[in-house]
Write an enzyme that holds these catalytic residues in place. Structure first.
Site, mmCIF file in Angstrom:
data_model
loop_
_atom_site.group_PDB
_atom_site.id
_atom_site.type_symbol
_atom_site.label_atom_id
_atom_site.label_comp_id
_atom_site.label_asym_id
_atom_site.label_seq_id
_atom_site.Cartn_x
_atom_site.Cartn_y
_atom_site.Cartn_z
ATOM 1 N N HIS A 25 0.843 -1.201 0.000
ATOM 2 C CA HIS A 25 0.000 0.000 0.000
ATOM 3 C C HIS A 25 0.867 1.236 0.000
ATOM 4 C CE1 HIS A 25 0.434 1.535 4.225
ATOM 5 N NE2 HIS A 25 0.890 0.309 4.414
ATOM 6 N N CYS A 26 0.283 2.348 -0.451
ATOM 7 C CA CYS A 26 0.943 3.646 -0.368
ATOM 8 C C CYS A 26 0.117 4.512 0.574
ATOM 9 C CB CYS A 26 1.080 4.282 -1.759
ATOM 10 S SG CYS A 26 -0.498 4.618 -2.567
ATOM 11 N N ALA A 27 0.189 5.819 0.427
ATOM 12 C CA ALA A 27 -0.490 6.711 1.371
ATOM 13 C C ALA A 27 -2.006 6.638 1.262
ATOM 14 C CB ALA A 27 -0.027 8.152 1.161
ATOM 15 N N ARG A 29 -3.753 4.125 -1.252
ATOM 16 C CA ARG A 29 -4.296 2.999 -2.024
ATOM 17 C C ARG A 29 -3.716 1.652 -1.601
ATOM 18 N NH1 ARG A 29 -2.591 5.530 -7.938
ATOM 19 N NH2 ARG A 29 -3.022 7.694 -7.429
#
Length: 471
Positions: A25-27, A29
């Site tokens: 995951h990112c910030a 999504r």
């Protein structure tokens, strides 16, 4: 929200363990590597509580939850047995997708994505540092001090020293953070990465800033290699981290288990310290200087052109998924100059998406679209545009175009004002904390221009409910 239930519903709709190769995951999504796009029930995914959009890009199925929420969902996803992965596993999982698409474009996107994987974990401390810089700038302004009957001479030196510790530490040891994260992403031991990164900024080496100022001289090794500390640099630590992680993996395969604990860290650090200080450092520091100089040229274009270009195009880059390249550029600007001109331009682009989505929310009579558009506009005003882009603006195309025009207009204003924030990764309303050093009013004006132009264009020309009926 029941995060455990959401995690189960998402993974099931994507196809479960039979179809999911890996999840990270990112910030904002969840980023899912899948074996088959056809096995994804896309409608089911988009109907799950908390999901603000989903799309497929460069071998990844990306499910948008928004900042904060995605971390909690991922925690539950990990408990289901879909743990975080390193770049090598992601690369293997995306081999089938690479075969289906343009190889050069895929390699570029994967490189940018890897850059993002490295930087996302260290962004929170850089955000905190930027906020400290903004607050320090506010507290040391003459006008603010005057309200308390004080002047700059009344500020305690010890207080200033403490604030300097808060604002300088992350960037003084930036190579250690980058090297740690790179080792983690590429499957090495993060603690070895930390030590290797600290070697690049060891106090025994001439300080890079002092050398640049002419108050110190490089150490000349072997009669021709200039060696300095690499304070504030990114690329030397990044490439040292990649090579170091690969070397450690190779050594662990060759060295017997009995001697692994002793020999692997020793050999890795010995070889990498030589390569990093004498080869990787000088080469990539020079390359980094070229990139930084080119960035400065773009940001210093006359007549507000830099604002028009970046403010107008940045959200297109977000759609392509390669916007993490801005992380590298922003870190470099902050490390070298203590200010970040990209932030104001990105804020203008983001505010425009909020304005366009707000216009759709106000103009539509469809309750479901209104319920989607208004919260998405709020999310964009807090710096997260994916719900606005993928849920509303790009869906109807014209609002997205109107937002790009608004971003260009706001970027133009920000560029004319010469705005530059004290940090990165917080934009629009939260980003106001980065402009407490006498730029706050100009920053607000640029946001109002962005959002106002985008709102007016979208409300007047960019949306009507006939578009919804066509969809």
């Amino acid at each position: 929200m029941d995060y455990k239930k959401v995690a189960k519903e998402v993974t099931d709709a994507i196809g479960g363990k039979e179809n999911i190769s890996s999840i990270t995951h990112c910030a904002t999504r969840l980023r899912v590597m899948v074996k088959s796009q056809e096995s994804i029930d896309k409608k089911a995914v988009e109907d799950i509580e908390g999901v603000k959009g989903a799309f497929f890009n460069s071998g990844q199925y990306q499910v948008i939850f928004g900042t904060g929420t995605v971390n909690k969902v991922f925690e539950e996803v990990a408990k289901l047995g879909y743990g975080d992965v390193n770049a090598n596993e992601i690369s293997k999982a995306s081999n089938d997708e690479v075969k289906r698409s343009n190889v050069q474009g895929n390699v570029f996107k994967k490189a940018i994505r890897t850059f993002g994987d490295v930087f996302v974990p260290i962004i929170p401390v850089l955000v905190a540092t930027g906020l400290f810089m903004g607050l320090r700038g506010l507290l040391t302004q003459e006008q603010v001090l005057a309200t308390f009957g004080m002047t700059a001479d009344d500020i305690s030196p010890n207080f200033l020293l403490w604030t300097q510790v808060l604002t300088d530490t992350a960037f003084a040891f930036l190579p250690a953070l980058v090297c740690w994260s790179t080792f983690r992403v590429f499957g090495g031991s993060p603690v070895i990465g930390i030590v290797l990164g600290l070697m690049l900024v060891n106090p025994s080496l001439p300080n890079a800033y002092a050398v640049a100022a002419g108050t110190a001289s490089p150490i000349i090794m072997f009669g021709f290699i200039p060696v300095v500390g690499y304070q504030g640099t990114v690329l030397p630590a990044f490439f040292a981290g990649i090579l170091g992680a690969k070397l450690e993996q190779a050594l662990r395969k060759k060295i017997p288990d009995t001697f692994d604990l002793l020999l692997t860290p020793f050999t890795t650090l010995l070889i990498m310290s030589v390569l990093s200080l004498f080869i990787i450092g000088p080469i990539f520091h020079s390359l980094e200087t070229v990139v930084l100089n080119a960035t400065e040229v773009v940001l210093n274009l006359p007549f507000g052109l830099s604002g028009i270009i970046v403010g107008g195009l940045q959200q297109i880059i977000v759609v392509t998924g390669i916007h993490h390249i801005f992380n590298f550029l922003e870190v470099q600007l902050l490390a070298n100059f203590g200010k970040n001109a990209f932030n104001a331009l990105i804020s203008a682009a983001t505010a425009a998406q909020a304005g366009a989505t707000l216009a759709v929310g106000f103009k539509t009579k469809d309750k479901k679209l209104k319920a989607l558009a208004l919260p998405s506009s709020l999310s964009a005003s807090l710096g997260i545009t994916e719900p606005a882009i993928f849920g509303v603006n790009l869906r109807f195309v014209k609002p997205f175009v109107c937002a790009l025009i608004g971003g260009a207009c706001g970027g133009f204003v920000a560029s004319i004002f010469g705005l530059a924030g004290t940090g990165m990764s917080v934009t629009v309303l939260p980003g106001m904390l980065l402009y407490l050093n006498g730029q706050l009013l100009q920053y607000i004006i640029s946001l109002l221009v962005s959002a106002g132009v985008a709102f007016a264009l979208t409300y007047t020309f960019g949306y009507n409910d006939k578009m919804l009926e066509e969809k």
